[in-house]
Design an enzyme around this catalytic site. Structure first.
Site: not given
Ligand code: ACK
Length: 324
Positions: A32, A34-37, A39, A57, A185, A189-190, A203
């Site tokens: 998947g 995420g905003a960061f990069g 996985v 990640k 958060d 989803r986390n 996360d």
């Protein structure tokens, strides 16, 4: 697979016992984004000869300096938290080449997708056509739907499973709170789902240590999880364990509605006004009175009046006793 991130120096990380030799990693498909990069799934071949499945990640290529700094901070926080059965555990990290964060693999993916696919299965079996994003009240016509989908109920959480998931998240959060860490958060989803329906919070490396005053004030921008945020976080950018408890109440609501988006039909810009005037989400169909009372207690305006994670966990212990 090939690591696409170009070789970058990682000034924020010092090699230590968590360091993994990149040669020992077999990096496979993307799980998947995420905003960061991204996985990716992969395998880590340990020094003792055993291979374990892992999630890796990595940052998008090329990362900004700020992204790199944040990612390294996330890795440092994960290193600093002693393992717990309901937190995703760190396997190690790569620092020499592109920075990689290697964590245990949770085979059933994130809880939000897990719940939504259960919802899809149920509505398909019932040949219903419900819009899962917008129509939360009709989502949980549970018992009737179960009658229609007897053969394929694996991975469809029953009321007891929802309580067990809730208890496991509370256990993980009780632990984070005991370390004086706030997640900021917490949402389905986390949260990740492993074999035998074990639940792990992920996360938390993005969480903040609030050892000194128990309060974290966020300054500056970034995308915010508005629908999961406590009133005081929305109004004063204040984050505490009690604001994590508010988000936990929203997470309970997500579980009961099998992954609906909170406050269906409410535009984000109207949410704060509504919450301020006392509005809270109504009891979803088929949500027990006890579980709804628990959610509502998490959404009390006064943070101090909300239950602690320990007391939430104890209440869930009690509710689960009815099933054993
Ligand atoms: O539902 P998913 O496959 O589960 O999609 C998301 C995606 O990566 C972005 O977070 C998956 N993911 C993240 N960490 C893990 C993990 N430790 N094990 C399995 N999947 C993971 C997540």
């Amino acid at each position: 697979a090939i690591i696409t991130a170009s070789t970058i120096s990682v000034p924020y990380l010092k090699p230590d016992k968590w360091d993994i030799d990149i040669q020992r990693l077999l990096i496979k498909d993307v799980l998947g984004q995420g905003a960061f990069g991204i996985v990716r799934r992969g395998w880590y071949s340990k020094e003792n000869g055993t291979d374990i499945e892992v999630a890796i990640k990595m940052l998008r290529d090329p990362p900004t300096n700020e992204e790199l700094k944040q990612f390294c901070q996330e890795i440092e926080i994960m290193k600093s938290v002693p393992p717990h059965p309901h937190l995703v555990s760190l396997v190690g990290c790569v620092v020499k080449e592109a920075p990689l964060l290697v964590v245990e693999y949770c085979s059933k993916g994130d809880l939000q997708s897990y719940l939504r696919s259960a919802y899809e299965k149920i509505s398909k079996a019932a040949m219903m056509n419900i819009d899962s994003e917008n129509n939360s009240t009709s989502v949980y016509a549970f018992n009737k739907l179960y009658d229609m989908s007897q053969e394929d109920t694996e991975d469809i959480p029953q009321h007891k499973d929802v309580l067990s998931f809730a208890r496991q998240v509370a256990l993980g959060m009780e632990y984070l709170a005991s370390l004086k860490m706030i997640h900021r958060d917490l949402a389905t989803r986390n949260v990740l789902v492993c074999d035998r329906n074990t639940i792990k919070i992920s996360d938390f490396g993005l969480s903040r240590d609030v050892y000194y005053n128990n309060v974290y004030c966020k300054l500056g921008g970034g995308k915010l999880p508005i629908r999961w945020m406590a009133l005081e976080s929305l109004t004063h950018q204040v984050y505490t364990t009690q604001s994590d408890v508010w988000s936990y109440g929203v997470l309970l609501w997500e579980m009961v509605t099998l992954g609906s988006t909170p406050y269906p039909g409410v535009p984000t810009h109207e949410l704060l006004g509504m919450l301020n005037s006392g509005y809270r989400m109504p009891q979803p169909d088929n949500c027990s009175d006890e579980l709804y009372a628990l959610m509502r207690s998490c959404w009390k305006e006064d943070p101090k009046s909300r239950p602690s994670f320990s007391s939430l966990r104890e209440t869930l212990d009690g509710l689960l006793e009815g099933y054993s």
